[in-house]
Design a protein around this motif. Structure first.
Motif, PDB file in Angstrom:
ATOM      1  N   THR A 104     -24.913  -9.204-106.391  1.00 10.00           N
ATOM      2  CA  THR A 104     -25.428  -8.117-105.557  1.00 10.00           C
ATOM      3  C   THR A 104     -26.943  -8.002-105.648  1.00 10.00           C
ATOM      4  OG1 THR A 104     -24.890  -6.629-107.403  1.00 10.00           O
ATOM      5  CG2 THR A 104     -23.325  -6.733-105.575  1.00 10.00           C
ATOM      6  N   ASP A 105     -27.596  -9.089-106.047  1.00 10.21           N
ATOM      7  CA  ASP A 105     -29.057  -9.062-106.159  1.00 10.21           C
ATOM      8  C   ASP A 105     -29.715 -10.082-105.240  1.00 10.21           C
ATOM      9  OD1 ASP A 105     -28.170 -11.270-107.505  1.00 10.21           O
ATOM     10  OD2 ASP A 105     -29.385 -10.957-109.303  1.00 10.21           O
ATOM     11  N   VAL A 106     -28.998 -10.500-104.188  1.00 10.28           N
ATOM     12  CA  VAL A 106     -29.541 -11.428-103.187  1.00 10.28           C
ATOM     13  C   VAL A 106     -29.763 -10.630-101.908  1.00 10.28           C
ATOM     14  CG1 VAL A 106     -29.145 -13.550-101.894  1.00 10.28           C
ATOM     15  CG2 VAL A 106     -28.313 -13.352-104.235  1.00 10.28           C
ATOM     16  N   PRO A 107     -30.994 -10.272-101.589  1.00 17.17           N
ATOM     17  CA  PRO A 107     -31.242  -9.326-100.499  1.00 17.17           C
ATOM     18  C   PRO A 107     -30.708  -9.761 -99.141  1.00 17.17           C
ATOM     19  CG  PRO A 107     -33.228  -9.649-101.817  1.00 17.17           C
ATOM     20  CD  PRO A 107     -32.234 -10.666-102.278  1.00 17.17           C
ATOM     21  N   ASP A 108     -30.601 -11.059 -98.882  1.00 12.21           N
ATOM     22  CA  ASP A 108     -30.197 -11.529 -97.557  1.00 12.21           C
ATOM     23  C   ASP A 108     -28.697 -11.745 -97.416  1.00 12.21           C
ATOM     24  OD1 ASP A 108     -32.838 -11.594 -96.534  1.00 12.21           O
ATOM     25  OD2 ASP A 108     -33.205 -13.445 -97.632  1.00 12.21           O
ATOM     26  N   LEU A 109     -27.918 -11.419 -98.441  1.00  8.43           N
ATOM     27  CA  LEU A 109     -26.465 -11.565 -98.369  1.00  8.43           C
ATOM     28  C   LEU A 109     -25.898 -10.524 -97.403  1.00  8.43           C
ATOM     29  CD1 LEU A 109     -23.755 -12.719 -99.330  1.00  8.43           C
ATOM     30  CD2 LEU A 109     -23.898 -11.158-101.293  1.00  8.43           C
ATOM     31  N   ARG A 110     -25.068 -10.976 -96.461  1.00  7.83           N
ATOM     32  CA  ARG A 110     -24.524 -10.120 -95.414  1.00  7.83           C
ATOM     33  C   ARG A 110     -23.002 -10.296 -95.315  1.00  7.83           C
ATOM     34  NH1 ARG A 110     -28.776  -8.465 -96.167  1.00  7.83           N
ATOM     35  NH2 ARG A 110     -30.583  -8.275 -94.768  1.00  7.83           N
ATOM     36  N   PRO A 111     -22.296  -9.352 -94.680  1.00  5.31           N
ATOM     37  CA  PRO A 111     -20.869  -9.558 -94.425  1.00  5.31           C
ATOM     38  C   PRO A 111     -20.585 -10.839 -93.651  1.00  5.31           C
ATOM     39  CG  PRO A 111     -21.413  -7.257 -94.084  1.00  5.31           C
ATOM     40  CD  PRO A 111     -22.723  -7.976 -94.306  1.00  5.31           C
TER      41      PRO A 111
END
Length: 211
Positions: A104-111
């Protein structure tokens, strides 16, 4: 049909206890603000998505945090298993025939990345989200997985993904887009100048990692 399980690893947001490498460059308070903001931005939309069921796997055990600030109320929360990162990841995924695990520390991770990983598992045994530094920001596995999927991995090095892929020899593996982890102040500054991400790769043939 049983929904796939998405496991989000999260550390309790406490001053001096999160993003320590980043904190060396920007200070503990700024690192905490970055982590807490990223945790909320990543976990909320993923946990709200009805296409999968989301588990928030937290550490350290017994740490107090207002988790409702970071994930929708009703999101199931479990403690991360004990051990090093590989043991914790393997333990968290073991009970789920189809599981996708991400930090949960990767800013660009999306659904949309989670959805892409689940689609990939329809034709592959495993899927990884490669990071620019040689690690990975997501791993997903179907039922046909190694007994020790994370054995011998040199974590926090440029070898982490390559080491893991060796454990999946003989299985079909898919790769998602490349993202950049934000572990240092240099990573944070570089985010604004990243090139467009590579498109996902097709699964590799049995016998070795993808090209």
């Amino acid at each position: 049909m049983t929904r796939p399980t998405v496991i989000l690893f999260a550390r309790a947001p406490r001053l001096g206890a999160v993003k320590r490498r980043l904190a060396r460059g920007i200070g503990d308070r700024a690192a905490l603000r970055f982590y807490a903001g990223t945790l909320a931005a990543v976990a909320r939309p993923i946990a709200r998505d009805a296409r999968w069921r989301t588990l928030l796997a937290t550490t350290p055990r017994g740490a107090r945090a207002d988790w409702a600030r970071f994930a929708p109320r009703g999101t199931r929360r479990v403690a991360q298993p004990l051990g090093d990162l590989g043991a914790r990841m393997a333990g968290a995924m073991r009970a789920h025939p189809v599981a996708v695990l991400a930090g949960t520390d990767v800013p660009d991770l999306r659904p949309s990345d989670i959805a892409a990983a689940i689609r990939a598992l329809g034709r592959a045994d495993a899927v990884f989200g490669p990071a620019e530094d040689g690690g990975y920001w997501l791993v997903g596995m179907g039922p046909r997985r190694p007994a020790r999927p994370f054995a011998g991995v040199r974590w926090s090095t440029r070898h982490a993904l390559a080491d893991t892929l060796r454990n999946f020899a003989g299985r079909r593996v898919a790769l998602l887009r490349v993202l950049r982890d934000v572990d240092t102040a240099e990573d944070l500054r570089a985010r604004a100048t990243l090139p467009p991400p590579r498109p996902p790769c097709e699964p590799s043939a049995p016998g070795g990692p993808p090209p």
